[in-house]
Design an enzyme around this catalytic site. Structure first.
Site, PDB file in Angstrom:
ATOM      1  N   SER A 149       0.801  -1.223   0.000  1.00  0.00           N
ATOM      2  CA  SER A 149       0.000   0.000   0.000  1.00  0.00           C
ATOM      3  C   SER A 149       0.834   1.273   0.000  1.00  0.00           C
ATOM      4  O   SER A 149       0.300   2.363  -0.139  1.00  0.00           O
ATOM      5  CB  SER A 149      -0.955   0.025   1.202  1.00  0.00           C
ATOM      6  OG  SER A 149      -0.256   0.332   2.385  1.00  0.00           O
ATOM      7  N   LYS A 187       1.724   4.195   7.350  1.00  0.00           N
ATOM      8  CA  LYS A 187       0.896   5.044   6.503  1.00  0.00           C
ATOM      9  C   LYS A 187       1.332   6.503   6.613  1.00  0.00           C
ATOM     10  O   LYS A 187       2.043   6.881   7.536  1.00  0.00           O
ATOM     11  CB  LYS A 187      -0.583   4.933   6.914  1.00  0.00           C
ATOM     12  CG  LYS A 187      -1.227   3.583   6.652  1.00  0.00           C
ATOM     13  CD  LYS A 187      -1.404   3.335   5.171  1.00  0.00           C
ATOM     14  CE  LYS A 187      -2.077   2.006   4.905  1.00  0.00           C
ATOM     15  NZ  LYS A 187      -1.216   0.873   5.251  1.00  0.00           N
TER      16      LYS A 187
END
Length: 228
Positions: A149, A187
């Site tokens: 991701s 993230k």
């Protein structure tokens, strides 16, 4: 494109929110930009709002929320400082012979760059990194990346990321985030009022937005080690 005054005001508002948690008053904005009246601030605020950089919150005095930042302020252009080699753990002695000051960091296990996995807390092995990769003083550790991701930020599945341990982050930082004290994920960090957005760097994944009490910053990305 923003004018210099618009950019200066956006920087001032962003800095004050980061420091104090609330935006500055119109008088403070006027003084910071050396304007004669608050009407000039109102025009700048309107221009920033029309361009999608800020939002005025209804029914609240002095309530401004930053929606996005220009690329020059975002810090989105993270370029990993990569050590390339045959294996993720280099030999500290060999690195010293090559004139590189190496330090061993504990690898705390795997971190998800995708769906969060269980929080990591045990050392699996150690990895040697050059001292120049470490961001100043403070404790550092390493994690192996699992998932894709963050590939658009240059972070691939199987990479080892170097993390500086800290509990705060600026918008745009890539962080290790602990979700509900159970799940750890890598993230990009964004604060929107009382919410935290955990943004992937892969269009196949969605941003997770959580109440700020559910997210704890465990560290900030400062480097990356890749083996082939």
């Amino acid at each position: 494109m923003l004018t210099k005054k618009q950019l200066d005001l956006l920087k001032f508002i962003h800095g004050r929110i980061q420091r104090d948690g609330v935006p500055p008053s119109f008088d403070e904005m006027k003084d910071a930009l050396d304007l004669r009246s608050k009407s000039g601030i109102h025009r700048l605020i309107t221009a920033l709002e029309e361009r999608g950089f800020i939002q005025r919150l209804a029914h609240k005095a002095r309530a401004l929320e930053i929606i996005k930042l220009p690329d020059a302020m975002e810090g989105n252009g993270f370029t990993p400082r990569i050590i390339e080699g045959d294996r993720p753990a280099a030999n500290p002695a060999a690195m010293a012979l090559e004139g590189v000051h190496a330090l061993e960091l504990p690898v705390m296990g795997r971190i998800a760059a995708g769906t969060p996995i269980e929080a990591i807390s045990e050392v699996s092995h150690h990895v040697a990194v050059p001292g120049s990769m470490l961001a100043g003083s403070g404790h550092h550790y390493a994690l192996e990346v699992k998932g894709d991701s963050m590939i658009e930020a240059g972070i691939n599945d199987g990479d080892v990321v170097v993390i500086r341990e800290q509990i705060t982050a600026n918008n745009g930082d890539i962080v290790v985030a602990l979700v509900e004290d159970q799940e750890a994920t890598l993230k990009r960090f964004r604060r929107h009022g009382s919410s935290i957005a955990l943004e992937p760097a892969n269009s196949a994944y969605e941003t997770r937005v959580l109440p700020d009490h559910m997210v704890k910053v465990q560290g900030r990305l400062v480097g990356l080690i890749r083996s082939y």
